[in-house]
Write a protein that holds these residues in place. Structure first.
Motif, PDB file in Angstrom:
ATOM      1  N   GLU A 171       0.906  -1.335  -0.475  1.00  0.00           N
ATOM      2  CA  GLU A 171      -0.063   0.297  -0.274  1.00  0.00           C
ATOM      3  C   GLU A 171       1.104   1.413  -0.274  1.00  0.00           C
ATOM      4  N   ARG A 201      -1.231   6.188   1.864  1.00  0.00           N
ATOM      5  CA  ARG A 201      -1.171   4.463   1.383  1.00  0.00           C
ATOM      6  C   ARG A 201      -2.410   4.684   0.944  1.00  0.00           C
ATOM      7  N   ARG A 202      -1.965   3.677   0.022  1.00  0.00           N
ATOM      8  CA  ARG A 202      -3.391   2.740  -1.530  1.00  0.00           C
ATOM      9  C   ARG A 202      -3.760   1.545  -1.264  1.00  0.00           C
ATOM     10  N   LEU A 203      -4.282   1.007  -1.470  1.00  0.00           N
ATOM     11  CA  LEU A 203      -4.231  -0.329  -2.207  1.00  0.00           C
ATOM     12  C   LEU A 203      -4.992  -0.352  -3.752  1.00  0.00           C
ATOM     13  N   PRO A 204      -3.528  -0.931  -4.426  1.00  0.00           N
ATOM     14  CA  PRO A 204      -4.169  -1.605  -5.119  1.00  0.00           C
ATOM     15  C   PRO A 204      -5.185  -2.285  -5.442  1.00  0.00           C
ATOM     16  N   LEU A 205      -5.852  -2.320  -6.717  1.00  0.00           N
ATOM     17  CA  LEU A 205      -6.729  -3.051  -7.037  1.00  0.00           C
ATOM     18  C   LEU A 205      -6.125  -4.805  -7.516  1.00  0.00           C
ATOM     19  N   SER A 212      -1.908   2.787  -7.849  1.00  0.00           N
ATOM     20  CA  SER A 212      -3.438   3.306  -8.307  1.00  0.00           C
ATOM     21  C   SER A 212      -4.655   2.491  -7.404  1.00  0.00           C
ATOM     22  N   SER A 213      -5.530   2.659  -6.994  1.00  0.00           N
ATOM     23  CA  SER A 213      -6.073   1.879  -6.713  1.00  0.00           C
ATOM     24  C   SER A 213      -7.357   1.404  -7.885  1.00  0.00           C
ATOM     25  N   ASP A 214      -7.370   1.997  -8.563  1.00  0.00           N
ATOM     26  CA  ASP A 214      -7.764   0.919 -10.517  1.00  0.00           C
ATOM     27  C   ASP A 214      -7.103   0.605 -10.987  1.00  0.00           C
TER      28      ASP A 214
END
Lengths: 496, 354
Positions: free
Chosen positions: A42, A50-54, A95-97
């Motif tokens: 993340e 912080r960001r979760l990928p797809l 990228s979250s998407d």
């Protein structure tokens, strides 16, 4: 957007198509979608973002990377590449998407060629592992970022990493010969050559430090150097930071290029000393670590000369490491400065500006004044020889508003670096972190040119989107906040 | 000639060319007209756009306008006991800084101290939209934005008009000395390659007329120590030899036959191409004088993993430089388009279609 709330979610359908596609290219064990499995990816070393990928994929071959890229390109899915995740600017933030491509499986040293002083390795090989593998031939790989135990060569190329030996041996860009790169369209390019020059444009320079915006690096050929016969380090203490800064210029004026020339201020010295017990003088306002390398005779000659210059520059103490163990200890203190500062403060924010060396006293005074104004202590660690500053702002993220004040303080430091003719990043990259400061460093003409360069490699704009180079609109919106000398930096654009 | 900033007038000329759709032939002193392919176009002269802008020896950084003669820069550096790291060939008395960098030329010191591009820290240029842009800076470390400054080096002016360049410079070595010994080519290649992994202060190495020349540079003691280690004869007053090599003034280069520049890995054994050879850059850059057909030479060099360009040729081949793969050429064309959408800068000088 009510359309997204219809019974058949178009996003869910697209995700299904993507997943099915990825699972047709890779074994299921190399495709991660469970949030628990995604968690380690993340963030990078700058954990405030912080960001979760797809989805995370862990390809093992170049052909797999190409196939993943072709699929993502066809489906218009963003892709972010990741090495060890030690970067400090959020460049590997997912990228979250999108798909996060981890190069963790690319861990082989493919070829060591001592006759030509080069080695070809996969991008997931750790920086230090290269030097260890070639040591038997009397060779080493020169760039040594402080994370060299963990960071990978692919990430080093993407960030154009430096280290403590840049002044004499250069950055990553000076120490690599050839890359294999997969573009967003899935094309495999060979950039540079095993020879010293390559035909055509210098795409090797363009690719180095491009922060994963132009292609995914899948193979690296590095240049190796002969390990110096001897390296020796001199430690000098000063009762005034400005004097230490002036001593740096004096060493260079004496015609000596040290292998490393590092400076630490009082707070950094004390933190490092408590942590590493390096034998630093705790009461000094600043210390310089000056490493000299070369042949035995050469090093002896330079030590004499450097000691003289340091004494003349007002050093209160000048110490030469008595043996290799003490030399390693002196460096251990410096290389552990970041974790050491991490122990004395709940959080710290590491800045990375570079300035022309002559402005060091002015910049230091200003940082210290702001530090008092914001009530946020600063520990200063510098690659003094290169003018590369790493002020560490100490703060507590749990105190309301302190992170925001820290970030504002940091922005002012970077703006000051630009004002004195320097840059907002010496070696950590722009990533997510300094995207707004790019609007201070560059005008819209340069930024447009950067976007055009990006489009030459990645016309669809799907690789690491939103990083490294801000859109002109983003800068225009920020312009209102950064009015400089009464001029808006981007007067040609509409304001919002 | 007086120092002058001609940026505004040059920008005007570029804008005129854009509007008229005229190609421009960017020119410093015209000393390197023989390099690359022939580019037609109206001359855009940089020779009046000259002068050093900033040079502080303590910063190890020099900034100068592109039309500044190399000789002027080198003498200013010499006064402060400093030098350009890449020992550039001039190929003419009035050679300019801009032309040298546009052609990406580096001299004998290149394998040991870096190429022209390695010394570049920043630049100011006019792109093909007539915009004045600045990239990089005057500091040693800078990773803000793509490295456009280094991209300009060796682009033969096809991406933009260089106006100002900032370079990293270094102190001159306190001492320098050349040792020489007679040996066959294979032995020289082995020795020069062996030195790459030895802690010896080598700053140039070449093989010419049956002799291997190794230039040592550094502190006085280091040089003397290395001299003992290497053995061989000491070449008295060696500077004229290295200058003649750098400037292609040795008799080897005076042949009427075509001259090729061959780049291979330094330890590559002698190549089976008929002609005479001179090995520079420790064996990594090999000069070939040969009457063999270009195609034969290219094939043989490619088989050894190298590449070749025609350096001084009486008749220029369609491709003077090593042809690029289709995928790479596509990137080149897109890049050209991104800097010079109207294709006005030195069209075709580097490759046909760029």
């Amino acid at each position: 957007m009510t359309a997204e709330k219809t019974a058949i979610n178009p996003h869910a359908h697209a995700q299904e198509v993507l997943l099915k596609g990825l699972l047709s290219l890779l074994p299921a064990s190399l495709v991660l979608t469970d949030p628990e499995d995604l968690r380690p990816f993340e963030c990078d070393g700058l954990s405030v973002y912080r960001r979760l990928p797809l989805v995370v994929v862990l390809p093992e071959t170049i052909a797999q990377v190409q196939a993943i890229m072709r699929l993502c390109h066809k489906l218009r899915v963003p892709v972010v590449a990741r090495g060890a995740g030690t970067g400090l600017s959020g460049g590997a933030l997912p990228s979250s998407d999108g798909v996060l491509v981890s190069l963790a499986k690319f861990k082989k040293i493919l070829n060591i060629d001592p006759q030509n002083a080069q080695a070809t390795v996969q991008p997931g090989v750790r920086n230090l592992a290269i030097s260890e593998a070639v040591a038997v031939h009397g060779l080493y790989y020169a760039p040594d970022p402080s994370s060299q135990i963990a960071c990978t060569i692919g990430g080093n190329v993407a960030e154009n990493s430096g280290g403590v030996h840049c002044l004499k041996y250069g950055l990553t860009v000076h120490n690599i010969l050839m890359l294999k790169v997969v573009t967003m369209e899935g094309e495999l390019l060979t950039i540079g050559a095993e020879t010293l020059d390559a035909p055509g444009y210098d795409l090797l320079a363009l690719m180095t430090g491009s922060e994963g915006m132009l292609g995914i690096i899948v193979e690296v050929t590095v240049k190796l150097l002969a390990r110096p016969e001897r390296a020796q380090v001199v430690l000098a203490a000063f009762d005034d930071v400005v004097k230490a800064g002036e001593a740096v210029g004096a060493i260079i004026a004496a015609g000596i290029i040290p292998a490393g020339l590092e400076m630490m201020d009082k707070l950094a010295i004390q933190a490092a000393e408590d942590f590493a017990h390096a034998g630093y003088p705790r009461d000094a306002e600043a210390i310089l670590l000056c490493e000299l390398d070369g042949t035995n005779a050469e090093v002896s000659e330079y030590i004499m000369a450097v000691r003289k210059v340091l004494t003349q520059s007002g050093a209160t103490e000048v110490r030469t490491a008595v043996d290799e163990a003490e030399r390693q200890l002196f460096w251990k203190g410096r290389k552990s400065a970041f974790p050491a500062v991490g122990r004395i403060s709940p959080d710290y924010y590491c800045m990375d500006g570079t300035i022309p060396r002559r402005h060091l006293p002015r910049v230091l005074r200003q940082i210290s004044q702001w530090s008092a104004e914001y009530g946020l202590p600063v520990a200063n660690v510098f690659h003094a020889g290169d003018g590369n500053l790493h002020p560490l702002i100490l703060f507590d993220a749990n105190k309301p508003g302190e992170l925001a004040r820290t970030e504002e303080f940091g922005r002012r430091i970077l703006q000051l670096c630009v004002e004195v003719g320097g840059t907002i990043t010496g070696e950590h990259g722009v990533g997510m972190e300094k995207i707004d400061q790019m609007c201070i460093q560059f005008q819209s003409g340069e930024l447009s040119q950067f976007h055009a360069v990006k489009a030459a490699f990645d016309p669809s704009g799907l690789l690491n989107p939103g990083k490294a180079v801000p859109t002109l609109h983003r800068c225009a919106e920020l312009g209102a906040m950064h009015v400089h000398h009464g001029q808006l930096p981007h007067p040609e654009l509409d304001r919002f | 000639m007086a120092d002058m900033d001609r940026s505004a007038a040059l920008q005007q000329q570029v804008n005129n060319a854009i509007h008229a759709g005229t190609a421009l032939n960017i020119r410093g002193s015209n000393s390197k007209h023989f390099l690359g392919r022939v580019a037609d176009g109206e001359v855009l002269s940089l020779s009046e756009h000259r002068g050093m802008i900033e040079y502080d020896p303590r910063e190890l950084v020099l900034t100068a306008r592109s039309g500044t003669p190399l000789a002027e820069i080198e003498s200013a550096l010499a006064e402060a006991s400093q030098m350009l790291t890449f020992e550039p060939p001039h190929f003419g008395e009035n050679a300019t800084l801009g032309g040298t960098l546009a052609c990406g030329l580096s001299g004998p010191r290149r394998p040991y101290a870096g190429a022209a591009r390695d010394a570049v820290l920043g630049c100011k240029l006019i792109n093909g939209k007539g915009e004045l842009l600045r990239f990089g800076g005057q500091v040693m470390k800078n990773v803000a934005g793509y490295d456009v400054s280094r991209l300009m080096v060796g682009a033969y002016g096809t991406l933009g008009v260089l106006l100002e360049i900032s370079l990293k410079v270094l102190p001159r070595p306190a001492s320098s000395l050349t040792v020489i010994h007679e040996c066959p080519q294979t032995e020289a290649i082995n020795q020069m390659s062996h030195l790459l992994s030895q802690p010896v202060p080598v700053d140039a190495a070449c093989y010419h007329s049956g002799h291997c020349y190794v230039r040592l540079a550094g502190s006085e003691q280091a040089v003397r120590h290395a001299q003992k280690q290497l053995g061989g004869e000491t070449l008295e007053k060696s500077a004229p030899f290295w200058l003649a090599l750098r400037e292609h003034q040795l008799s080897f280069f005076k042949s009427s036959k075509p001259l090729y520049r061959v780049l291979v890995k330094p330890a590559t054994p002698p190549l089976p191409i008929a002609g005479s050879w001179l090995l520079d850059w420790g064996g990594a850059q090999r000069w070939l004088v040969s009457d063999e057909p270009v195609a034969v030479i290219r094939e043989s060099v490619a088989a050894a993993g190298g590449h070749v360009s025609q350096f001084r040729a009486s008749v220029q081949d369609a491709a003077v430089f090593q042809p690029l793969s289709a995928a790479l050429f596509t990137i080149h064309q897109r890049l050209k388009n991104s800097f010079d959408p109207h294709r006005i800068f030195n069209p075709g000088r580097l490759y046909s279609g760029l």
